[in-house]
Write a protein that holds these residues in place. Structure first.
Motif, PDB file in Angstrom:
ATOM      1  N   ALA A  61       0.822  -1.205   0.000  1.00 20.35           N
ATOM      2  CA  ALA A  61       0.000   0.000   0.000  1.00 20.35           C
ATOM      3  C   ALA A  61       0.856   1.255   0.000  1.00 20.35           C
ATOM      4  CB  ALA A  61      -0.920   0.003   1.218  1.00 20.35           C
ATOM      5  N   VAL A  62       2.071   1.146   0.529  1.00 21.74           N
ATOM      6  CA  VAL A  62       2.990   2.286   0.577  1.00 21.74           C
ATOM      7  C   VAL A  62       3.803   2.380  -0.707  1.00 21.74           C
ATOM      8  CG1 VAL A  62       4.952   3.307   1.786  1.00 21.74           C
ATOM      9  CG2 VAL A  62       3.108   2.212   3.089  1.00 21.74           C
ATOM     10  N   THR A  63       4.379   1.273  -1.123  1.00 23.25           N
ATOM     11  CA  THR A  63       5.288   1.306  -2.265  1.00 23.25           C
ATOM     12  C   THR A  63       4.570   1.571  -3.588  1.00 23.25           C
ATOM     13  OG1 THR A  63       5.123  -1.107  -2.470  1.00 23.25           O
ATOM     14  CG2 THR A  63       6.940  -0.231  -1.145  1.00 23.25           C
ATOM     15  N   THR A  64       3.279   1.276  -3.663  1.00 25.79           N
ATOM     16  CA  THR A  64       2.543   1.507  -4.908  1.00 25.79           C
ATOM     17  C   THR A  64       1.805   2.841  -4.913  1.00 25.79           C
ATOM     18  OG1 THR A  64       0.589   0.344  -4.046  1.00 25.79           O
ATOM     19  CG2 THR A  64       2.214  -0.963  -5.276  1.00 25.79           C
ATOM     20  N   ALA A  65       1.851   3.592  -3.815  1.00 22.78           N
ATOM     21  CA  ALA A  65       1.135   4.869  -3.728  1.00 22.78           C
ATOM     22  C   ALA A  65       1.801   5.916  -4.618  1.00 22.78           C
ATOM     23  CB  ALA A  65       1.102   5.356  -2.284  1.00 22.78           C
ATOM     24  N   ARG A  66       1.035   6.488  -5.517  1.00 17.75           N
ATOM     25  CA  ARG A  66       1.582   7.509  -6.427  1.00 17.75           C
ATOM     26  C   ARG A  66       1.422   8.906  -5.846  1.00 17.75           C
ATOM     27  NH1 ARG A  66      -0.530  10.817 -10.400  1.00 17.75           N
ATOM     28  NH2 ARG A  66       1.000  11.482 -11.981  1.00 17.75           N
ATOM     29  N   ARG A  67       0.311   9.171  -5.182  1.00 17.23           N
ATOM     30  CA  ARG A  67       0.057  10.493  -4.599  1.00 17.23           C
ATOM     31  C   ARG A  67       0.018  10.338  -3.085  1.00 17.23           C
ATOM     32  NH1 ARG A  67      -4.635  12.042  -7.211  1.00 17.23           N
ATOM     33  NH2 ARG A  67      -3.243  12.502  -8.958  1.00 17.23           N
ATOM     34  N   VAL A  68       0.925  11.013  -2.407  1.00 16.15           N
ATOM     35  CA  VAL A  68       1.110  10.819  -0.974  1.00 16.15           C
ATOM     36  C   VAL A  68       0.932  12.145  -0.246  1.00 16.15           C
ATOM     37  CG1 VAL A  68       2.685  10.024   0.833  1.00 16.15           C
ATOM     38  CG2 VAL A  68       2.764   8.981  -1.455  1.00 16.15           C
ATOM     39  N   VAL A  69       0.140  12.126   0.810  1.00 17.71           N
ATOM     40  CA  VAL A  69       0.015  13.278   1.710  1.00 17.71           C
ATOM     41  C   VAL A  69       0.764  12.940   2.992  1.00 17.71           C
ATOM     42  CG1 VAL A  69      -1.555  14.696   3.085  1.00 17.71           C
ATOM     43  CG2 VAL A  69      -2.181  14.049   0.745  1.00 17.71           C
ATOM     44  N   VAL A  70       1.668  13.827   3.381  1.00 19.92           N
ATOM     45  CA  VAL A  70       2.466  13.642   4.594  1.00 19.92           C
ATOM     46  C   VAL A  70       2.149  14.776   5.550  1.00 19.92           C
ATOM     47  CG1 VAL A  70       4.787  13.503   5.565  1.00 19.92           C
ATOM     48  CG2 VAL A  70       4.298  12.484   3.322  1.00 19.92           C
ATOM     49  N   LYS A  71       1.842  14.437   6.791  1.00 20.04           N
ATOM     50  CA  LYS A  71       1.600  15.454   7.814  1.00 20.04           C
ATOM     51  C   LYS A  71       2.671  15.355   8.885  1.00 20.04           C
ATOM     52  CE  LYS A  71      -0.069  17.210  11.798  1.00 20.04           C
ATOM     53  NZ  LYS A  71       0.311  16.881  13.196  1.00 20.04           N
ATOM     54  N   ILE A  72       3.236  16.508   9.258  1.00 17.36           N
ATOM     55  CA  ILE A  72       4.233  16.531  10.320  1.00 17.36           C
ATOM     56  C   ILE A  72       3.829  17.568  11.357  1.00 17.36           C
ATOM     57  CG2 ILE A  72       5.747  18.198   9.132  1.00 17.36           C
ATOM     58  CD1 ILE A  72       8.093  16.414  10.359  1.00 17.36           C
ATOM     59  N   GLY A  73       4.049  17.223  12.632  1.00 20.51           N
ATOM     60  CA  GLY A  73       3.635  18.079  13.725  1.00 20.51           C
ATOM     61  C   GLY A  73       4.710  19.054  14.175  1.00 20.51           C
ATOM     62  N   SER A  74       4.303  20.019  14.986  1.00 16.43           N
ATOM     63  CA  SER A  74       5.208  21.062  15.462  1.00 16.43           C
ATOM     64  C   SER A  74       6.403  20.500  16.209  1.00 16.43           C
ATOM     65  CB  SER A  74       4.444  22.021  16.380  1.00 16.43           C
ATOM     66  OG  SER A  74       3.372  22.629  15.706  1.00 16.43           O
ATOM     67  N   SER A  75       6.162  19.527  17.071  1.00 12.72           N
ATOM     68  CA  SER A  75       7.237  19.012  17.918  1.00 12.72           C
ATOM     69  C   SER A  75       8.323  18.329  17.117  1.00 12.72           C
ATOM     70  CB  SER A  75       6.668  18.039  18.962  1.00 12.72           C
ATOM     71  OG  SER A  75       6.057  16.936  18.325  1.00 12.72           O
ATOM     72  N   SER A  76       8.009  17.914  15.881  1.00 14.55           N
ATOM     73  CA  SER A  76       8.994  17.230  15.043  1.00 14.55           C
ATOM     74  C   SER A  76       9.808  18.200  14.190  1.00 14.55           C
ATOM     75  CB  SER A  76       8.300  16.225  14.123  1.00 14.55           C
ATOM     76  OG  SER A  76       7.592  15.262  14.869  1.00 14.55           O
ATOM     77  N   LEU A  77       9.444  19.473  14.226  1.00  8.87           N
ATOM     78  CA  LEU A  77      10.116  20.469  13.387  1.00  8.87           C
ATOM     79  C   LEU A  77      10.833  21.554  14.163  1.00  8.87           C
ATOM     80  CD1 LEU A  77       7.340  21.156  10.714  1.00  8.87           C
ATOM     81  CD2 LEU A  77       9.468  19.912  10.345  1.00  8.87           C
TER      82      LEU A  77
END
Length: 369
Positions: free
Chosen positions: A4-20
């Motif tokens: 499901a990950v390796t075949t995904a062509r369009r990916v939405v990634v969310k990252i939170g404040s604490s990780s940045l």
């Protein structure tokens, strides 16, 4: 490897404040670059990436001399105003190393609740992807008039994933996966896969993290996963420092499996991207017609009206116990309805004219909850 990950062509990634950001405010440049390097590799493979990034308020703390996240709305908005420019500038510089242009997309609650705005947001995101740019999405905290957060951007990320018909949603935080309890306790175990709500029974889901710069927690991430999987989108939940392995398909974090059938985008929007402006109380016969037979709601089946709304607004339809059974777009203003309740459409047309021979909520504008 996770197909499901390796075949995904369009990916939405969310990252939170604490990780940045650092705990005292300000962007952690090396964290931004590490994330962008991972996403840059995806775009080099020909995959489309949309990044939903928190961090504007946290990034604005240090420049304004604030030692912790402010509680009042005005100061939060001021910090977001300063921090959003720093955030998008840092992303632009980092993605430029991979030959990618970024586009800033700031959304408010109205942009995903009002249908015309929703379509405009889709067109903007779609065109950015067509032009091989990377959309950077955040809530427009500087003009928010309600509570500043939008589910800490987790819910927003799920809605954006549905909006662009993503093949995968990746939620990155400071926790490596969903656990059965506090990860620090030895009796807690990591949950590798979730196929449905039954897999979450008995799990203690924590709130906001300890960094003090974010507002969400595991609760909002699990709810975001429910929303996205309900639209047929698989979700991976893991830590930001595991983004590379996660997006490479390695079995890190927690994989939430999607439902088999993807609902129509319009009904998905109505169920998850709207807040009801009022309530229509239904008698048992109307509940049976709407829920059991998927019929439109007529004035004869309504017993009471709550709230202030205008035609076209979303309202909840509730049963005799007050439980919401459906949500729909109402065809009348709230002030019009009391005089119509309990009357048939033919009776109303004869007494008031043909304009009143219409449904209160048409079945095409109605979704069961």
């Amino acid at each position: 490897m996770r197909d499901a990950v390796t075949t995904a062509r369009r990916v939405v990634v969310k990252i939170g404040s604490s990780s940045l950001t650092t705990a005292t405010g300000g962007l952690a440049d090396e964290r931004v670059d590490t994330l962008v390097d991972t996403l840059g590799r995806l775009t080099a493979e020909g995959r489309e990436v949309v990044l939903v990034s928190s961090g504007a308020i946290a990034a604005g703390l240090a420049p304004l001399g604030l030692i912790r996240r402010p509680r009042d709305l005005a100061t939060q908005q001021a910090a977001a105003s300063v921090g959003q420019g720093l955030l998008i500038g840092r992303y632009a510089a980092s993605f430029a190393r991979h030959g990618r242009t970024v586009g800033q997309v700031l959304l408010t609650v109205d942009d995903v609740t009002r249908r015309a705005h929703y379509r405009n947001a889709y067109r903007t995101l779609r065109k950015l992807l067509d032009l091989r740019a990377v959309p950077i999405v955040n809530e427009n905290d500087t003009v928010a008039t309600q509570e500043i957060r939008f589910g800490d951007n987790d819910r927003l990320a799920a809605l954006v994933a549905a909006l662009v018909h993503a093949d995968l949603l990746v939620l990155l935080s400071d926790v490596d996966a969903l656990w059965t309890g506090d990860p620090a306790k030895p009796q807690s175990t990591r949950i590798t896969e979730v196929h449905g709500d039954a897999d979450l029974a008995g799990i203690t889901i924590g709130g906001a993290g300890r960094s003090g710069v974010g507002t969400g927690g595991m609760v909002t991430k699990v709810e975001a996963a429910r929303i996205a999987t309900g639209f047929g989108i698989p979700v991976v939940l893991t830590a930001a420092d595991l983004a590379g392995p996660a997006l490479a398909g390695e079995p890190v974090g927690t994989l939430f499996h999607p439902q088999r059938q993807r609902p129509t985008a319009r009904l998905f929007w109505l169920a998850h991207a709207t807040s009801p402006r009022g309530r229509l109380h239904l008698d048992p016969g109307a509940v049976a017609a709407v829920v059991g037979r998927r019929k439109s709601l007529l004035p004869a089946g309504i017993t009471a009206v709550d709230g202030t709304f205008t035609a076209g607004d979303p309202v909840d339809l509730v049963d005799t116990a007050g439980a919401s059974v459906a949500r729909g777009l109402v065809n009348y203003d709230a002030v019009e309805l009391p005089g119509l309740l309990g009357r048939s459409t033919s009776e109303l047309a004869a007494a008031l004219g043909p304009a009143y021979e219409r449904e209160v909520v048409h079945r095409d504008d109605l979704v069961l909850l």
